[in-house]
Write an enzyme that holds these catalytic residues in place. Sequence first.
Site, mmCIF file in Angstrom:
data_model
loop_
_atom_site.group_PDB
_atom_site.id
_atom_site.type_symbol
_atom_site.label_atom_id
_atom_site.label_comp_id
_atom_site.label_asym_id
_atom_site.label_seq_id
_atom_site.Cartn_x
_atom_site.Cartn_y
_atom_site.Cartn_z
ATOM 1 N N ASN A 66 0.859 -1.178 0.000
ATOM 2 C CA ASN A 66 0.000 0.000 0.000
ATOM 3 C C ASN A 66 0.904 1.239 0.000
ATOM 4 O O ASN A 66 1.480 1.577 1.030
ATOM 5 C CB ASN A 66 -0.897 -0.033 1.257
ATOM 6 N N LYS A 68 0.057 4.191 -0.210
ATOM 7 C CA LYS A 68 -0.641 5.360 0.360
ATOM 8 C C LYS A 68 -0.461 6.540 -0.591
ATOM 9 O O LYS A 68 -0.531 6.342 -1.792
ATOM 10 C CB LYS A 68 -0.139 5.615 1.782
ATOM 11 N N HIS A 151 -9.543 1.165 4.963
ATOM 12 C CA HIS A 151 -8.271 1.412 5.653
ATOM 13 C C HIS A 151 -8.497 2.408 6.788
ATOM 14 O O HIS A 151 -9.270 3.354 6.662
ATOM 15 C CB HIS A 151 -7.224 1.944 4.671
ATOM 16 N N GLU A 153 -6.832 4.803 7.841
ATOM 17 C CA GLU A 153 -6.562 6.217 7.534
ATOM 18 C C GLU A 153 -7.753 6.862 6.830
ATOM 19 O O GLU A 153 -8.026 8.049 7.013
ATOM 20 C CB GLU A 153 -5.274 6.325 6.698
ATOM 21 N N GLU A 237 -5.136 -4.938 10.820
ATOM 22 C CA GLU A 237 -4.151 -3.879 11.017
ATOM 23 C C GLU A 237 -4.465 -3.136 12.317
ATOM 24 O O GLU A 237 -5.298 -2.216 12.323
ATOM 25 C CB GLU A 237 -4.218 -2.867 9.863
ATOM 26 N N GLY A 243 2.505 2.484 10.966
ATOM 27 C CA GLY A 243 3.473 3.577 10.862
ATOM 28 C C GLY A 243 4.177 3.874 12.171
ATOM 29 O O GLY A 243 4.812 4.923 12.319
ATOM 30 N N SER A 290 3.556 -1.882 10.530
ATOM 31 C CA SER A 290 5.011 -1.832 10.753
ATOM 32 C C SER A 290 5.738 -3.130 10.399
ATOM 33 O O SER A 290 6.707 -3.507 11.062
ATOM 34 C CB SER A 290 5.319 -1.416 12.196
HETATM 35 P P1 13P Z 1 3.021 0.579 7.856
HETATM 36 O O1 13P Z 1 3.565 -0.682 7.227
HETATM 37 O O2 13P Z 1 3.733 1.807 7.399
HETATM 38 O O3 13P Z 1 2.897 0.475 9.314
HETATM 39 O O4 13P Z 1 1.529 0.742 7.285
HETATM 40 C C1 13P Z 1 0.670 -0.302 7.384
HETATM 41 C C2 13P Z 1 -0.512 0.027 6.580
HETATM 42 O O5 13P Z 1 -1.275 0.911 6.949
HETATM 43 C C3 13P Z 1 -0.711 -0.708 5.330
HETATM 44 O O6 13P Z 1 -1.985 -0.494 4.854
#
Ligand code: 13P
Length: 326
Positions: A66, A68, A151, A153, A237, A243, A290
Site C-alpha cells: 500500500n 498510500k 483502511h 486512515e 491492522e 506507521g 510496521s
Molecule cells: P506501515 O507498514 O507503514 O505500518 O503501514 C501499514 C498500513 O497501513 C498498510 O496499509
Amino acid sequence: MVGIFNLFRICFRQKLASFGNLFQKIRLFNLAIIDDSNCLVGVEIPEESTTNNLQPTTMKKLIVFNWKSNPHNAASAIKLAQLVEKSIPKKNAPEVVIAPPFIFLEDVGKVIKKAALGSQDAFWGDVGSYTGEISWHQEKHLKVKYVIVGHSERRKYLGETDEMINKKVLAALKAGLKVVLCVGEPSRAAARELRIKNAELRKAKNYVRKQLEKDLKNSKFLILNSKLRNHLVIAYEPIWAIGAGHSDTPQDAVEMIKYIKEFSISNFSPYGGSPEGRQFSNIKVIYGGSVDGKNIKNFIQYKEIDGFLVGNASLKQKEFDRIIKA
Ligand code: 13P
C-alpha cells in the site's frame, strides 16, 4: 458449463420469509445468483458437486504493498514498480499486489507483469454524478484486481463509516474485484500482567468483530458465490501499530488472525462451523502494521498468517526485497 435456472426474481430482503426453506437450501449449497440491487435472480446448477470446487486457502502468501499517498510523480511510481517487479523471483514467489495512488494506476499497470494491480479504495457507485470519486468500474477498466477497503486512515481522515465501507465491499465484490477489507482496534494498553493482557486482547477482538459484522453485512451470498471464491481478504491492522515503527507481536497477531478466521468460518463457510466447513476457508487473513525487512522473518513462520499489508516498507527497495523473498 454452468446451467442457469431462473427460479424467481424476488428481492430476498422483502420476501425472504416466504421462501425460508428453499432459500436455506440454496444458501447451503452456495448457488445463489444476485443482481445489482441485491435480489436473488436465479440459481446456479453446477455440473460437478459444489464440494469439489472447494479449495483450502493456498499456501502462497499474499503481499499487498500500500503506497498510500506516495510517491510524488509518475516517473518515480514507474521506477518503484519496476524495482518491485525485479524483486519477485520467478519461482515460489508470493502473490504480490502493488496499490499505488489512483493517478498512477495506469502507469504502474503498464510496467508490471508478475505483480498484480491494486487500488486503495473504490467508490460504491458505478460511473455517474459522484464528484471526486473513482468507481470500481473505472478501476476494472485499468485492470485493477484488488481493492483495499476500509483502511483506518480513510476511516480517520475522511470519516468513512462502517456503513460506507459495507457499500464499498458489496459493490466491489459484485464487480468481481478482490477486496482487502481492513479492520483493527485503535489502541491496546501495554500490560505485563497476563490477566490484563488477556482482557486487552478480548476488548480488541470485540472491536474487530463489530467491525466485521458491520462491514460485511449482507455479503454472505457474494462471499459464498462460487464465482467469487477467494475474493475476500481480511487485513488485520491494529491502528496503534501502523506507521509506528513497532509491530504487534507475531503471537498476538496470530491470536487475532485465528479469531478472525473462526468468525469467517462460522459466518461464511458453506458448511458453517461443521467439521467439513472448518477445512475450507475462502477468506485469507493477512497482517499489517510496521512490517519491515527485519521483522518479517518473525511473522512468516506462522502458517495462520496468509500474508501482509505493507505501508512504509513498500517504498524502500531493501525492505520490500526482503519481505518478498522472506
Ligand atoms: P506501515 O507498514 O507503514 O505500518 O503501514 C501499514 C498500513 O497501513 C498498510 O496499509
